[in-house]
Design an enzyme around this catalytic site. Sequence first.
Site, PDB file in Angstrom:
ATOM      1  N   HIS A 267      44.245  29.528  47.010  1.00  0.00           N
ATOM      2  CA  HIS A 267      43.990  29.801  45.591  1.00  0.00           C
ATOM      3  C   HIS A 267      44.647  28.781  44.670  1.00  0.00           C
ATOM      4  O   HIS A 267      45.500  29.113  43.851  1.00  0.00           O
ATOM      5  CB  HIS A 267      44.426  31.226  45.225  1.00  0.00           C
ATOM      6  CG  HIS A 267      43.722  32.290  46.002  1.00  0.00           C
ATOM      7  ND1 HIS A 267      43.984  33.617  45.828  1.00  0.00           N
ATOM      8  CD2 HIS A 267      42.759  32.209  46.950  1.00  0.00           C
ATOM      9  CE1 HIS A 267      43.225  34.334  46.660  1.00  0.00           C
ATOM     10  NE2 HIS A 267      42.468  33.479  47.350  1.00  0.00           N
ATOM     11  N   TYR A 371      41.734  38.513  31.789  1.00  0.00           N
ATOM     12  CA  TYR A 371      40.568  38.826  32.614  1.00  0.00           C
ATOM     13  C   TYR A 371      40.858  39.828  33.733  1.00  0.00           C
ATOM     14  O   TYR A 371      40.012  40.075  34.575  1.00  0.00           O
ATOM     15  CB  TYR A 371      39.941  37.524  33.135  1.00  0.00           C
ATOM     16  CG  TYR A 371      39.271  36.790  31.993  1.00  0.00           C
ATOM     17  CD1 TYR A 371      37.927  36.962  31.714  1.00  0.00           C
ATOM     18  CD2 TYR A 371      40.024  36.008  31.116  1.00  0.00           C
ATOM     19  CE1 TYR A 371      37.330  36.348  30.626  1.00  0.00           C
ATOM     20  CE2 TYR A 371      39.439  35.391  30.022  1.00  0.00           C
ATOM     21  CZ  TYR A 371      38.097  35.572  29.783  1.00  0.00           C
ATOM     22  OH  TYR A 371      37.508  34.974  28.684  1.00  0.00           O
TER      23      TYR A 371
END
Length: 495
Positions: A267, A371
């Site tokens: 990631h 988010y």
Amino acid sequence: METKSGSRRLLVLSLLVLAIDRGAALAQVGLGGGGAAKIWEQNCRNCHGERGQGGGAGTSSLLDDDWLAGGSDWDLFQSITKGLPDQGMDPFGETLSEAEVWSQVVFIRELRYTDRRKRLGSPKADASGVYASTHAKFRVETVTEDGLSLPWALDFLPASRGHGERMLVTNRNGELRIFEDGRMSAPVRGTPSVRNRGQGGLMEVAAHPRYEENGWIYLAFADRITQDGKDLGMTKIVRGRIEKDRWTDEQTIFAADPDSYLPTDIHFGSRIAFDPKDSSILFFSIGERGRGERAQDLSLPNGKIHRVHDNGRIPNDNPFVGREGALATVWSYGHRNPQGLVFDAEGRLWDTEHGPRGGDEVNRIERGANYGWPVVSFGINYNGAPYATPWPRQGQDFAMPTFVWLPSMGVCGLDVARGGWAGEMFPAWRGDLLAGGLSGENLDRFRIDASGNVVEHEELLQGMGRVRDVSVGPNGSVYVVLNGPDRIVRLVRAE
């Protein structure tokens, strides 16, 4: 009166209706093991069948388009939770948590994907090699297979006029190469040393919009430090120039505090996008590096989209400038692993980012917005264990996705269909988003209206390899970077 939380709930319902039934590798459908599969086996299989085909106790198929009492994943969630007394289905909300119920929604979407892919297959070319999409017919040409070793990104040099295809290509092992006039160069000498482990290495490359004036090229890569005997890494952004075959004039645009470096191999995010209204501003993404909680911590760079000047200076109008304990570079937060980042023709910034098992997202990126990762998610854990639910709770102010893939397709690479100085290959696609997928091995096209809603969505390619990057060339051809096999292909209009 509708509350703010209620309005966001309605937004979730509307986008759930758009969630589609494809995009992940077939192996992702976990019919063995525990978690969602075990819940299905113990509670659902007897009536709905092993793969949702129905038949037991008179149940209808869950695989066709008439499978929901209401038409959305939210309705399916409600049906499982509250039951369907007239059909003899008990309310499982009495025995399952909300996360467990949601895991069944994801699991059923996986079953539907498997069945649909088996029945309908993938986009196929006709006997002459022509693909027919909604608005355009195209062919796929191989550009090169030379000099590629897990290629990660490509970008076109603005100074390519008269040079044909002249593009920068990164390999994850740390090589930066130039492809020009049909030939791949040797690696550029002197580029930064990278931590080539797991998902990290040399990743993004982007030429400055004013490259012809300043010669700047930007790189995002996994940087390495050693601390207390541990090999640690973090995404770093630098710029430099290429003189002949050598990397020169390197400057650091962003480097995290050494305490932010991690031993994890996943990631890294790392996409770069320049603001079309002000080319002195650039945005870049960093994934949460496998530490989801860091995406909500404004003091850390993980799980954020950042905004800086092209020389690394921090703009005074960034949303968290002056806030105690917050990084001033942060533009938005609560991201998992954004591996697509682009401005559309209207000047709106979009990302595509990985969910876990299910729930990859297309997001419109807004200033200062949260988010939601890891508090909310449309997916479940990779091992099938329930994870969360996708809707905000009372008091949670999360920006919700514009589109969700259920199941996920491993989003990677994003660009906008457009023309360039050399022409416009696909005028009927003008302004559409083009998104790639790793596990789904797909290239998708999205048309988004002025209000930011997806009004068209189709799969253009599937099954040619893992799509690592998508880049539109000077004449509007769509270039696709593939892993396994390692090659670069392009979509060109079929006359």
